[in-house]
Design an enzyme around this catalytic site. Structure first.
Site, short mmCIF file in Angstrom:
data_model
loop_
_atom_site.label_atom_id
_atom_site.label_comp_id
_atom_site.label_asym_id
_atom_site.label_seq_id
_atom_site.Cartn_x
_atom_site.Cartn_y
_atom_site.Cartn_z
N GLY A 176 -11.67 11.51 5.68
CA GLY A 176 -12.60 10.40 5.92
C GLY A 176 -13.54 10.07 4.78
O GLY A 176 -14.66 9.63 5.02
N GLU B 238 -16.14 6.01 -4.79
CA GLU B 238 -15.29 7.01 -4.12
C GLU B 238 -14.13 7.38 -5.04
O GLU B 238 -13.37 6.51 -5.48
CB GLU B 238 -14.74 6.41 -2.82
CG GLU B 238 -13.74 7.33 -2.14
CD GLU B 238 -13.02 6.70 -0.94
OE1 GLU B 238 -13.40 5.57 -0.52
OE2 GLU B 238 -12.07 7.31 -0.44
N GLU C 30 -4.83 14.73 -11.38
CA GLU C 30 -5.13 13.31 -11.62
C GLU C 30 -6.62 12.99 -11.60
O GLU C 30 -7.05 11.96 -12.09
CB GLU C 30 -4.48 12.46 -10.52
CG GLU C 30 -3.01 12.62 -10.41
CD GLU C 30 -2.50 12.03 -9.10
OE1 GLU C 30 -1.40 11.48 -9.11
OE2 GLU C 30 -3.22 12.11 -8.09
N PRO D 208 -13.14 27.53 2.72
CA PRO D 208 -12.54 26.46 1.91
C PRO D 208 -13.62 25.56 1.27
O PRO D 208 -13.47 25.14 0.12
CB PRO D 208 -11.68 25.67 2.90
CG PRO D 208 -11.44 26.60 4.04
CD PRO D 208 -12.63 27.52 4.10
N GLY E 117 4.58 -8.78 8.12
CA GLY E 117 5.67 -7.87 7.78
C GLY E 117 6.65 -8.52 6.81
O GLY E 117 6.63 -9.74 6.62
N CYS F 43 0.60 -14.22 10.14
CA CYS F 43 1.50 -14.41 9.00
C CYS F 43 2.96 -14.44 9.45
O CYS F 43 3.42 -15.45 9.97
CB CYS F 43 1.21 -13.35 7.94
SG CYS F 43 1.77 -13.88 6.32
N GLU G 13 13.86 -16.10 4.37
CA GLU G 13 13.74 -14.68 4.03
C GLU G 13 14.85 -13.86 4.70
O GLU G 13 15.34 -12.90 4.13
CB GLU G 13 12.36 -14.16 4.49
CG GLU G 13 12.11 -12.71 4.15
CD GLU G 13 10.72 -12.21 4.55
OE1 GLU G 13 9.95 -12.94 5.20
OE2 GLU G 13 10.41 -11.04 4.23
N ARG H 214 5.14 -14.95 0.84
CA ARG H 214 5.95 -15.77 -0.07
C ARG H 214 6.38 -17.08 0.57
O ARG H 214 6.56 -18.07 -0.10
CB ARG H 214 7.24 -15.04 -0.45
CG ARG H 214 7.04 -13.89 -1.38
CD ARG H 214 8.32 -13.37 -1.99
NE ARG H 214 7.92 -12.29 -2.85
CZ ARG H 214 7.82 -11.02 -2.45
NH1 ARG H 214 8.14 -10.69 -1.22
NH2 ARG H 214 7.41 -10.10 -3.29
N HIS I 111 -4.18 -14.00 7.08
CA HIS I 111 -4.45 -12.68 7.67
C HIS I 111 -5.94 -12.61 8.04
O HIS I 111 -6.73 -12.02 7.29
CB HIS I 111 -4.14 -11.57 6.66
CG HIS I 111 -2.68 -11.34 6.47
ND1 HIS I 111 -1.93 -10.59 7.34
CD2 HIS I 111 -1.83 -11.77 5.51
CE1 HIS I 111 -0.66 -10.56 6.93
NE2 HIS I 111 -0.58 -11.27 5.82
N GLU J 12 -7.45 -10.81 9.90
CA GLU J 12 -7.93 -9.43 10.08
C GLU J 12 -8.65 -8.93 8.82
O GLU J 12 -9.48 -8.03 8.91
CB GLU J 12 -6.77 -8.49 10.46
CG GLU J 12 -5.68 -8.30 9.42
CD GLU J 12 -4.56 -9.32 9.48
OE1 GLU J 12 -4.79 -10.43 10.01
OE2 GLU J 12 -3.45 -9.03 8.98
N1 GLN Z 1 7.52 -11.89 4.89
C1 GLN Z 1 6.77 -13.07 5.09
C2 GLN Z 1 6.51 -13.81 3.79
O1 GLN Z 1 6.63 -13.24 2.73
C3 GLN Z 1 5.47 -12.77 5.81
C4 GLN Z 1 4.53 -11.90 5.03
C5 GLN Z 1 3.41 -11.35 5.85
O2 GLN Z 1 3.49 -11.28 7.07
N2 GLN Z 1 2.36 -10.91 5.20
O3 GLN Z 1 6.15 -14.95 3.78
#
Ligand code: GLN
Length: 575
Positions: free
Chosen positions: A24, A147, A156, A197, A365, A392, A416, A503, A551, A553
């Site tokens: 953490g 950090e 490293e 430790p 994703g 996304c 894609e 993309r 995004h 988030e």
């Molecule tokens: N794979 C998709 C793209 O490249 C969505 C990317 C994502 O969800 N961040 O557009």
């Protein structure tokens, strides 16, 4: 403001890790930054990643957790996300320093003759560049928390520890404090907390001529007097500076726990700074209570892909999405639990696993695995009036699902996943197309913050307005220096700013077909050249079917949750 240019004398607090990683350090750093801010000092936090990768852009999420994206398009370690969520500040990419960046600049400078014929060496040139980067990222802030990733004893880490020592000499001892986070195990066969430790980690740090001012002790429980005394005797650090960091249910408890032992005051004393104000944690406490003692509970399915690494399940791949649910839940006093679903399981066994959830999220994703399972989850949400939030990829697939099942285009897909498709309703556009056709995958993503103009009467516009984000983004827009991020905006209309990492885009050739079939595109980005890019979509006649190409988030904070997540939770509650 993304970065300040005001001239101030910065004080530095360096956070290093003893014993092992994963205890953490990121949250401890974020908590210290927030504590200093609450004492009235403008603070920033810097993450050093001692890996050779230039940034986290090419790292698989199951390697290092999620890739965080900054307003200015940096692809960075997820710790920067914790800093932003705790500090409620936008942090730029210059606050992430990697060994790759350090060496690249030193070599580039050597190649262009900047070292005037000198031998370029590990010492002094590497630590010099590290210090230059630290100072650059700290400019304009009164306190910078740095950090250092990894653990003392990692090879490293050596150049960075050397740099810390030099920084302390250059800036003066009163201006640099060192905090070490260590771990105290309680082996089950003896059921006793062991300090050995931690003692060894302190000794290892002292071999670099660095002596910690504060020891934060992560353990199952707070430390008792005996353990503090042991560390005092063996490591020669007064017990008062040995501070407990017990396990917590919610990370936002950590700064409050540190403050129970007056960490802030002790750091201020060490840095010879007076407290500018009495810290007010009342708002923070109230939000935290919404998380730890929620009035209601709900369950959301996260239909995703990066879950399995061998025997382990790595939820860190989606940390910002789950934190955004926590942040939105805190405001609404709702506890949100996540049902993690691997999209491939839906492909194999159907949507039965979705029957006990209140809402469904398909997060971002890449790549084709599990896509069909995600599409089936989206169809289930649409047809059964289950609140759906698409992020996304979650928006791209919501449109594929709609095209296939509502618009009768059964073959449609994103390029894609099917490069030869005859109905590529999600496609790559313009410049990205030219680069991708040369099979170059670097530098082909739309990265960082982009402005989006919203449709006034849309649900999306309503959530941005109701949460107060519209006003905040109006201010943020004034600080955006890169014109391409703003594009062409109409000042009179609602405009918001969200971060991107993708993309592909909605294919403009299909927009009117979608609209005729009932999809509302509730926000778009108008680039300086070319056609508008669709940023938000929603379905009318559904309690909440909202998705975005961005995004959101990455802009969620405990004190300023992401509007679409708030909307999603409120819609579930009012169902
Ligand atoms: N794979 C998709 C793209 O490249 C969505 C990317 C994502 O969800 N961040 O557009």
């Amino acid at each position: 403001m993304l970065y300040s240019t005001e001239k101030v004398n910065t004080k530095y607090i360096v956070v290093v890790g003893g014993v092992m990683s994963g205890v953490g350090k990121g949250i401890a750093t974020a908590s210290i930054a927030r504590i200093m801010e609450n004492y009235g000092y403008s603070s920033t936090a810097i993450k050093i990643d001692p890996y050779i990768n230039y940034d986290a852009g090419t790292l698989r999420p199951t390697e290092h957790g999620e890739v965080w994206v900054t307003d200015d398009g940096g692809e960075i370690d997820q710790d920067l996300g914790s800093y932003e969520r705790f500090l409620s500040k936008d942090i730029p990419k210059r606050n992430n320093i990697t060994t790759g960046q350090i060496y690249k600049r030193v070599i580039d400078r050597e190649r262009s003759g900047k070292y005037l014929g000198k031998t370029v060496q590990f010492i002094p040139h590497i630590p010099e560049e590290i210090i230059r980067r630290i100072e650059e990222a700290s400019k304009g802030f009164e306190v910078a928390i740095i950090e250092i990733g990894g653990t003392i004893g990692d090879y490293e880490n050596i150049p960075y520890l050397f740099a810390v020592k030099s920084l302390s000499r250059l800036e003066g001892r009163d201006n640099v404090a060192v905090v070490m986070l260590t771990y105290l195990p309680i082996p089950s066969h003896i059921n006793e907390m062991k300090t050995k430790p931690a003692q060894q980690a302190i000794r290892q740090l002292s071999e670099h001529a660095i002596f910690p001012d504060i020891i934060l002790c992560r353990a199952k429980a707070p430390l008792d007097r005996v353990r503090k005394g042991k560390i005092e005797t063996y490591a020669n650090i007064e017990a008062e500076y040995v501070i407990s960091a017990p396990d917590v249910d919610c990370v936002y408890e950590v700064p409050l726990n540190f403050e129970k032992e007056n960490l802030g005051k002790k750091l201020l004393k060490r840095l010879r700074l007076p407290a500018k104000q009495k810290p007010d944690w009342s708002g923070w406490r109230k939000l935290l209570k919404g998380i730890t003692n929620p009035e209601k509970k709900l369950r959301v399915a996260m239909v995703c892909k990066y879950l399995d690494i061998g025997e382990f399940s790595l939820k860190d791949s989606y940390i910002s999405v789950s934190q955004a649910l926590v942040d939105a839940g805190a405001r609404e006093k709702v506890g949100v639990s996540i049902k993690w679903i691997d999209a491939k399981d839906i492909q194999e066994s159907g949507t039965e696993c979705l029957e006990d959830v209140d809402g469904i999220i398909v997060p971002g994703g890449f790549g084709s695995s599990g896509i069909q399972g995600k599409i089936e989850a989206i169809r289930y949400a649409r047809e059964n009036n289950i609140p759906y939030l698409g992020l996304c990829l979650g928006m791209q697939l919501a449109l594929v699902e709609f095209a296939r099942n509502v618009m009768c285009l059964p073959d449609s897909n994103s390029r894609e996943f099917d490069p030869e498709n005859i109905h590529p309703i999600v496609d790559y556009l313009g410049e990205q197309r030219k680069i991708l056709e040369k099979e170059k995958f670097g530098a082909t993503m739309r990265l960082g913050a982009y402005a989006a103009q919203l449709k006034r009467n849309s649900k999306v516009a309503r959530w941005y307005k109701e949460t107060g984000r519209l006003e905040k983004d109006r201010e943020r827009l004034k600080n955006i220096k890169e014109n391409f991020r703003l594009g062409v905006i109409d000042e009179k209309e609602p405009v918001v700013l969200e971060r991107h990492r993708h993309r592909y885009e909605v294919n403009p050739d299909y927009i009117s077909d979608f609209e005729e079939s009932g999809v509302i595109f509730s926000g778009f980005h108008r680039p300086l050249q070319g056609k508008p890019l669709m940023e938000f979509m929603e379905l009318p006649n559904h309690p909440f079917f909202v998705a975005t190409q961005a995004h959101p988030e990455f802009k969620s904070r405990l004190e300023d949750p992401a509007p679409l997540f708030v909307g999603f939770i409120r819609s579930i509650l009012s169902k």
